[in-house]
Write an enzyme that holds these catalytic residues in place. Structure first.
Site, PDB file in Angstrom:
ATOM      1  N   THR A  75       8.751  -4.904   0.172  1.00  0.00           N
ATOM      2  CA  THR A  75       9.035  -3.645  -0.511  1.00  0.00           C
ATOM      3  C   THR A  75       7.863  -2.694  -0.328  1.00  0.00           C
ATOM      4  OG1 THR A  75       8.171  -4.485  -2.624  1.00  0.00           O
ATOM      5  CG2 THR A  75      10.538  -4.703  -2.232  1.00  0.00           C
ATOM      6  N   ASP A  78       8.081  -8.868  -2.798  1.00  0.00           N
ATOM      7  CA  ASP A  78       8.073  -7.632  -3.577  1.00  0.00           C
ATOM      8  C   ASP A  78       6.623  -7.266  -3.875  1.00  0.00           C
ATOM      9  OD1 ASP A  78       8.641  -5.473  -5.136  1.00  0.00           O
ATOM     10  OD2 ASP A  78       9.738  -6.555  -6.683  1.00  0.00           O
ATOM     11  N   VAL A  79       6.023  -6.508  -2.964  1.00  0.00           N
ATOM     12  CA  VAL A  79       4.597  -6.180  -3.068  1.00  0.00           C
ATOM     13  C   VAL A  79       4.347  -4.677  -3.178  1.00  0.00           C
ATOM     14  CG1 VAL A  79       3.845  -8.284  -1.891  1.00  0.00           C
ATOM     15  CG2 VAL A  79       4.371  -6.246  -0.547  1.00  0.00           C
ATOM     16  N   LYS A  80       5.353  -3.864  -2.900  1.00  0.00           N
ATOM     17  CA  LYS A  80       5.291  -2.403  -3.026  1.00  0.00           C
ATOM     18  C   LYS A  80       4.008  -1.831  -2.427  1.00  0.00           C
ATOM     19  CE  LYS A  80       8.356  -2.234  -7.047  1.00  0.00           C
ATOM     20  NZ  LYS A  80       8.538  -3.691  -7.231  1.00  0.00           N
ATOM     21  N   ARG A  81       3.720  -2.230  -1.211  1.00  0.00           N
ATOM     22  CA  ARG A  81       2.498  -1.782  -0.547  1.00  0.00           C
ATOM     23  C   ARG A  81       2.606  -0.307  -0.143  1.00  0.00           C
ATOM     24  NH1 ARG A  81       0.237  -5.360  -2.969  1.00  0.00           N
ATOM     25  NH2 ARG A  81      -0.577  -7.237  -2.000  1.00  0.00           N
TER      26      ARG A  81
END
Length: 303
Positions: free
Chosen positions: A138, A101-104
């Protein structure tokens, strides 16, 4: 090539459990037995990794997947990122599907570099190396298609997957995501349509695309609208448990057979040992009990 979206679906079916444990661990969540004597970043990261491994050992045979939120590790510096990497690797070793879950969010070569870190490989002296042991990542698609394409290219090349933010679980999400165009469509509905289109060429054998969507458990009506727009998009559903999302609210995220979504719970499992319901249990046994209770709560959900 076997796609990880298919493996996730099959693991959910085998375990009869559409859930993910969010290993979003900060030092404050740990029992005193693990934090005694910790007084610097390296000690904090080591204690967190030990906690994570025991949580994974407690749930790996009843839970299909884990979601590891990078922010909880970044704040402990490079030592924390080492714990992040080793947590993902340990979860993979135990057979769990891993979601980084890094929302790059970026474009061009920068997006490609992020994708190589979490989905693809990096070549050094003629050899290919994996950066982080993640099956899914993510993503924030605010920059549009050219911020997403490098990730989806790697999904196709390596059989990996991505969950793209569509309607998030936080209370302030409506400030932007619920804004309407002149034709009545909302921003989150527009994003849902884009994600469905982007993922059309990545459909696995079970009918769901490797390009999934993040759809919060706390917004029932919006989730129902997205499920209609995105019938072949697999949902990652945060917000259950500590954020207030309830099982009945989640039915709209699932398809008529009870598939199509995986529900995440973090604090309610990691900190279960502090709840009256699990009083007297060690933190890992309490986490297992909470994960089993979540499985029961989610059993039989169908859209």
């Amino acid at each position: 090539m076997t796609m990880t979206i298919d493996l996730l679906i099959e693991r959910i079916k085998d375990m009869k459990n559409p859930s993910a444990v969010g290993i979003d661990t900060c030092l404050d969540y740990l029992p005193q037995e693990l934090t005694a004597g910790v007084n610097e970043l390296g000690g904090a990261a080591a204690a967190i990794l030990e906690f994570n491994k025991r949580i994974i050992d407690a749930v790996y045979d009843i839970v299909p997947s884990v979601k590891v939120q990078v922010a909880y590790y970044e704040m402990y510096g490079w030592q924390g990122m080492k714990a992040f990497s080793e947590t993902l690797a340990y979860a993979k070793k135990r057979g769990l599907i891993t979601i980084a879950d890094v929302k790059r969010n970026d474009i061009g070569s920068t997006a490609a570099a992020y994708s190589s870190a979490y989905l693809g490989k990096v070549n050094i002296a003629g050899k290919a190396f994996t950066g982080f042991e993640s099956d899914f990542v993510t993503l924030n698609a605010y920059l549009g298609n050219d911020g997403i394409k490098p990730f989806l290219d790697d999904c196709k090349l390596y059989g990996k997957g991505a969950f793209i933010l569509c309607k998030t679980s936080n209370p302030g999400s409506g400030e932007l995501q619920d804004l309407k165009y002149q034709d009545g469509r909302t921003l989150y509905e527009t994003m849902g349509g884009l994600v469905a289109a982007w993922g059309a060429g990545l459909t696995g054998k079970h009918g769901y695309s490797a390009a999934g969507a993040v759809v919060g458990a706390t917004h029932k009506e919006q989730a129902a609208a997205l499920r209609k727009i995105m019938p072949n998009t697999f949902f990652l559903v945060p917000g259950y448990g500590a954020q207030g999302g309830k099982a009945d609210d989640l039915k709209v995220c699932f398809d008529k057979e009870g598939g199509g979504a995986v529900v995440n719970s973090s604090r309610a499992i990691l900190c279960a040992y502090r709840a009256d319901k699990y009083k007297g249990l060690s933190f890992d046994k309490a986490a297992r009990a909470a994960a089993a209770d979540m499985q029961k709560d989610l059993s039989g959900l169908k859209g």
